[in-house]
Design an enzyme around this catalytic site. Sequence first.
Site, short mmCIF file in Angstrom:
data_model
loop_
_atom_site.label_atom_id
_atom_site.label_comp_id
_atom_site.label_asym_id
_atom_site.label_seq_id
_atom_site.Cartn_x
_atom_site.Cartn_y
_atom_site.Cartn_z
N LYS A 9 35.80 41.08 48.75
CA LYS A 9 36.78 42.25 49.60
C LYS A 9 36.20 42.28 51.19
CE LYS A 9 37.20 45.01 45.43
NZ LYS A 9 36.98 46.48 44.95
N TYR A 49 47.06 46.40 42.87
CA TYR A 49 46.39 47.48 42.29
C TYR A 49 47.37 48.55 41.71
CZ TYR A 49 41.74 46.42 44.42
OH TYR A 49 40.50 45.88 44.74
N PHE A 57 42.17 57.75 44.68
CA PHE A 57 41.66 56.93 45.52
C PHE A 57 42.54 55.91 45.89
CE2 PHE A 57 40.43 55.61 41.12
CZ PHE A 57 40.88 54.30 41.14
N ARG A 85 33.35 39.36 35.08
CA ARG A 85 33.02 40.70 35.02
C ARG A 85 31.69 40.97 34.83
NH1 ARG A 85 37.09 44.22 36.74
NH2 ARG A 85 36.19 45.81 35.22
N THR A 91 31.81 48.59 37.74
CA THR A 91 32.46 49.13 38.97
C THR A 91 32.14 50.01 39.92
OG1 THR A 91 34.82 49.27 37.48
CG2 THR A 91 34.74 50.33 39.55
N ARG A 102 27.22 43.55 42.18
CA ARG A 102 27.20 44.89 42.72
C ARG A 102 26.09 45.60 42.55
NH1 ARG A 102 33.00 46.15 39.63
NH2 ARG A 102 34.20 45.76 41.41
N ASN A 112 32.45 47.86 46.92
CA ASN A 112 31.76 47.16 45.79
C ASN A 112 31.85 45.76 45.69
OD1 ASN A 112 34.48 47.21 44.60
ND2 ASN A 112 33.90 48.27 42.74
N HIS A 115 36.11 41.91 43.53
CA HIS A 115 37.06 42.01 42.62
C HIS A 115 37.04 40.97 41.48
CE1 HIS A 115 40.85 43.28 40.57
NE2 HIS A 115 40.88 41.85 40.53
N GLU A 126 47.46 38.53 38.24
CA GLU A 126 46.95 38.41 39.65
C GLU A 126 46.76 36.99 40.22
OE1 GLU A 126 43.99 42.44 38.51
OE2 GLU A 126 43.10 40.21 38.79
P1 DAT Z 1 37.12 47.21 38.84
O1 DAT Z 1 37.04 46.73 40.39
O2 DAT Z 1 35.78 47.20 38.42
O3 DAT Z 1 37.89 46.46 37.84
P2 DAT Z 1 39.01 49.33 38.78
O4 DAT Z 1 40.12 48.38 38.47
O5 DAT Z 1 38.83 50.60 37.63
O6 DAT Z 1 37.49 48.67 39.00
O7 DAT Z 1 39.32 49.93 40.21
C1 DAT Z 1 39.67 49.20 41.31
C2 DAT Z 1 38.66 49.57 42.52
O8 DAT Z 1 39.16 51.00 42.95
C3 DAT Z 1 37.44 49.47 42.43
O9 DAT Z 1 36.58 48.23 42.52
C4 DAT Z 1 36.92 50.50 43.35
C5 DAT Z 1 37.91 51.55 43.40
N1 DAT Z 1 37.70 52.63 42.42
C6 DAT Z 1 37.86 52.73 41.14
N2 DAT Z 1 37.41 53.97 40.78
C7 DAT Z 1 37.13 54.58 41.67
C8 DAT Z 1 36.76 55.96 42.16
N3 DAT Z 1 36.56 56.94 40.81
N4 DAT Z 1 36.54 56.37 43.44
C9 DAT Z 1 36.78 55.59 44.23
N5 DAT Z 1 37.05 54.39 44.27
C10 DAT Z 1 37.31 53.81 42.89
MG MG Z 2 40.04 46.52 37.85
#
Ligand code: DAT
Ligand code: MG
Length: 150
Positions: A9, A49, A57, A85, A91, A102, A112, A115, A126
């Site tokens: 990212k 996303y 968020f 993963r 996350t 991370r 973080n 992705h 994706e």
């Molecule tokens: P991951 O990236 O581990 O697959 P995710 O798909 O649940 O996690 O979320 C996508 C991204 O969104 C994640 O990398 C960071 C952001 N994110 C997720 N939950 C969040 C939260 N509660 N507050 C702020 N950003 C968040």
């Molecule tokens: Mg995700």
Amino acid sequence: MEQTLVLVKPDGVQRGLAGEVISRLEKRGLKLVALKLMQVSDALAREHYGEHVERPFFPGLVSFITSAPIVAMVWEGENAINLVRKTMGTTNPVDSDPGTIRGDLGINIGRNIVHGSDGPESAPREIGLFFRPEEILSYERSADPWITEP
Ligand code: DAT
Ligand code: MG
């Protein structure tokens, strides 16, 4: 063979961590089959996303991922989705184990670094958003039989 999308990212690229992420996945034994530096458009960010569109968020996530270049990659290997993963960590970096990307390199959920696709449905979806089929290469590495039992 299983394939998964990995993004370094904008925070990872800006911090000079793209090589670190690539290195960790290479050392794990996964095979890099596609890679590009790119700027994510608003439309691509929203599509990628899409599952989070209702989350508070979401606007911040879209503006962050479009704010500076990313490195997009496809990694291949047995159980590639799950291995990426696990190598990334949870996350929220606050909860990520040391030894993960991370857990070693981040402290904030909105920064973080990386992705990785989360399952067998999201991975091909994706990959298709970020790469044309001809951009994904198929090749042999001489180390392959030393990494995966033939
Ligand atoms: P991951 O990236 O581990 O697959 P995710 O798909 O649940 O996690 O979320 C996508 C991204 O969104 C994640 O990398 C960071 C952001 N994110 C997720 N939950 C969040 C939260 N509660 N507050 C702020 N950003 C968040
Ligand atoms: Mg995700």
